[in-house]
Each structure stands twice: as C-alpha cells, then as structure tokens.
Design a protein around this motif. Structure first.
Motif, PDB file in Angstrom:
ATOM      1  N   GLU A  45      -9.358   1.622  -1.684  1.00 23.19           N
ATOM      2  CA  GLU A  45      -7.985   1.270  -2.066  1.00 23.19           C
ATOM      3  C   GLU A  45      -7.775  -0.244  -2.023  1.00 23.19           C
ATOM      4  O   GLU A  45      -7.098  -0.807  -2.891  1.00 23.19           O
ATOM      5  CB  GLU A  45      -6.980   1.972  -1.136  1.00 23.19           C
ATOM      6  N   ALA A  81       3.697  -0.650  -8.151  1.00 23.28           N
ATOM      7  CA  ALA A  81       3.308   0.654  -8.696  1.00 23.28           C
ATOM      8  C   ALA A  81       2.013   1.172  -8.072  1.00 23.28           C
ATOM      9  O   ALA A  81       1.771   2.380  -8.029  1.00 23.28           O
ATOM     10  CB  ALA A  81       3.167   0.556 -10.214  1.00 23.28           C
ATOM     11  N   TYR A  82       1.172   0.245  -7.577  1.00 20.20           N
ATOM     12  CA  TYR A  82      -0.096   0.648  -6.954  1.00 20.20           C
ATOM     13  C   TYR A  82       0.155   1.402  -5.641  1.00 20.20           C
ATOM     14  O   TYR A  82      -0.550   2.345  -5.315  1.00 20.20           O
ATOM     15  CB  TYR A  82      -0.956  -0.595  -6.698  1.00 20.20           C
ATOM     16  N   TRP A  83       1.172   0.974  -4.897  1.00 22.58           N
ATOM     17  CA  TRP A  83       1.396   1.525  -3.539  1.00 22.58           C
ATOM     18  C   TRP A  83       2.585   2.451  -3.413  1.00 22.58           C
ATOM     19  O   TRP A  83       2.697   3.181  -2.425  1.00 22.58           O
ATOM     20  CB  TRP A  83       1.554   0.383  -2.527  1.00 22.58           C
ATOM     21  N   PHE A  84       3.527   2.387  -4.364  1.00 29.69           N
ATOM     22  CA  PHE A  84       4.758   3.171  -4.215  1.00 29.69           C
ATOM     23  C   PHE A  84       5.038   3.978  -5.477  1.00 29.69           C
ATOM     24  O   PHE A  84       4.863   3.494  -6.594  1.00 29.69           O
ATOM     25  CB  PHE A  84       5.955   2.256  -3.937  1.00 29.69           C
ATOM     26  N   ALA A  85       5.531   5.219  -5.250  1.00 33.49           N
ATOM     27  CA  ALA A  85       6.029   6.036  -6.352  1.00 33.49           C
ATOM     28  C   ALA A  85       7.472   5.630  -6.632  1.00 33.49           C
ATOM     29  O   ALA A  85       8.173   5.142  -5.739  1.00 33.49           O
ATOM     30  CB  ALA A  85       5.971   7.508  -5.973  1.00 33.49           C
ATOM     31  N   GLY A  86       7.926   5.866  -7.827  1.00 32.43           N
ATOM     32  CA  GLY A  86       9.286   5.486  -8.219  1.00 32.43           C
ATOM     33  C   GLY A  86      10.338   6.052  -7.278  1.00 32.43           C
ATOM     34  O   GLY A  86      11.306   5.364  -6.928  1.00 32.43           O
ATOM     35  N   TYR A  87      10.126   7.290  -6.813  1.00 34.62           N
ATOM     36  CA  TYR A  87      11.160   7.916  -5.963  1.00 34.62           C
ATOM     37  C   TYR A  87      11.241   7.302  -4.571  1.00 34.62           C
ATOM     38  O   TYR A  87      12.193   7.554  -3.837  1.00 34.62           O
ATOM     39  CB  TYR A  87      10.912   9.436  -5.859  1.00 34.62           C
ATOM     40  N   GLU A  88      10.249   6.468  -4.199  1.00 33.91           N
ATOM     41  CA  GLU A  88      10.283   5.811  -2.892  1.00 33.91           C
ATOM     42  C   GLU A  88      11.093   4.519  -2.916  1.00 33.91           C
ATOM     43  O   GLU A  88      11.329   3.916  -1.864  1.00 33.91           O
ATOM     44  CB  GLU A  88       8.865   5.501  -2.424  1.00 33.91           C
TER      45      GLU A  88
END
Ligand code: ATP
Ligand code: MG
Length: 138
Positions: A45, A129-136
């Motif tokens: 990662e 965007a690499y570490w977080f989803a939109g809903y977060e």
C-alpha cells in the motif's frame, strides 16, 4: 471556496507520542478534519501511495518506514489548504525547516519527518481517493 488536502501523521510521530500535539497544531491553524483514521499500512500500500517516487534511491527505505507502524490518515479542509499545510509542515529535511513548523518541532530526519501533505490539487485528489471512500468524507 474551501479546498481539501490529504495529510498523514507518519509512524515516527505516532510512535513517539507527538500525534496529539500535531493534530492540535493543525486544528489550531484552522483546518477542519473532514475524515481521520489510525491504521497500519502494508509495504504494498505504501508503494502504491508513493509510486511517483519509485525511481528514487530512498523508495525502499521510505516505504519500509511508512509500513513500520500505525499512522494517522486524514483529509483536511480550509481556504488554501494545500499551500497552507505545506507551510505549516516546514521543509522536508527538518534541519532546514523554519522555527515553529511541525517538522522543526517533531521530525527527527529527512525520512522520519512526522507529517505528509499533498503538494498540488491533482495529487491531493489522488491521495484522498487512495485512502478514503466517498462516504467517509463528511
Ligand atoms: P511528503 O510528500 O511526505 O509530504 P515532501 O513533499 O516534503 O514530503 P518528497 O520529496 O515528496 O517530500 O518526499 C517524500 C518523502 O520521502 C519525504 O517526506 C521523506 O519522508 C522521504 N524522503 C525524501 N527525501 C528523502 C531522502 N533524501 N532520504 C530519505 N527519505 C527521503
Ligand atoms: Mg511530497
């Protein structure tokens, strides 16, 4: 319009107990915490995250360090967030960092330098965007 940037409190700072003070400095400088999570990351990662540096001589050592223990991933928001966070962080090498910056206060070497911050709008978008989803992102 507020701008978003991506930041990491790196494993050296989490390990030596300075994460709370760094968070306080960031919040005190007017950044809103849009998302935050503490976790460990794999070498794989870390390699994907730092892919732009893959030809650099420090790539292996950097990705080993970044996967050496828990870190804190965060999305921060304010006017001029990208440039202002870079200013708050100080120079990559703490020996060259200005007085009062996070790296001057908390970093121990050019590699173990306490904090990451995105350097441009396109890298901020990739890193968020690499570490977080939109809903977060709230
Ligand atoms: P970051 O991208 O983490 O916010 P930066 O933009 O100040 O830091 P870069 O040049 O993008 O610096 O390097 C990424 C990271 O690689 C540095 O923060 C540091 O941890 C590590 N690094 C940079 N140069 C060296 C070096 N010469 N030797 C060892 N590690 C280095
Ligand atoms: Mg960089």
């Amino acid at each position: 319009m507020p701008q978003r940037t991506f930041s990491i409190i790196k494993p050296d700072a989490v390990r030596n107990g300075s994460a709370g003070a760094i968070l306080a400095q960031v919040a005190g400088a007017g950044f809103r915490i849009v998302a935050i999570k503490k976790q460990s990351i794999s070498k794989h990662e870390a390699e994907g995250f730092y892919a732009v540096h893959r030809e650099r001589p420090f790539f292996d050592s950097l990705t080993t360090f970044m996967s050496s223990g828990p870190l804190i991933l965060m999305v921060l928001e304010k006017e001029n967030a990208i440039a202002d966070l870079r200013k708050l962080m100080g120079a990559t090498n703490p020996a060259n960092a200005e007085e009062g910056t996070v790296r001057k206060k908390f970093a121990s070497s050019i590699q173990e330098n306490a904090i990451h911050g995105s350097d441009a709008e396109d890298t901020a978008a990739f890193e968020i965007a690499y570490w977080f989803a939109g809903y977060e992102l709230i």
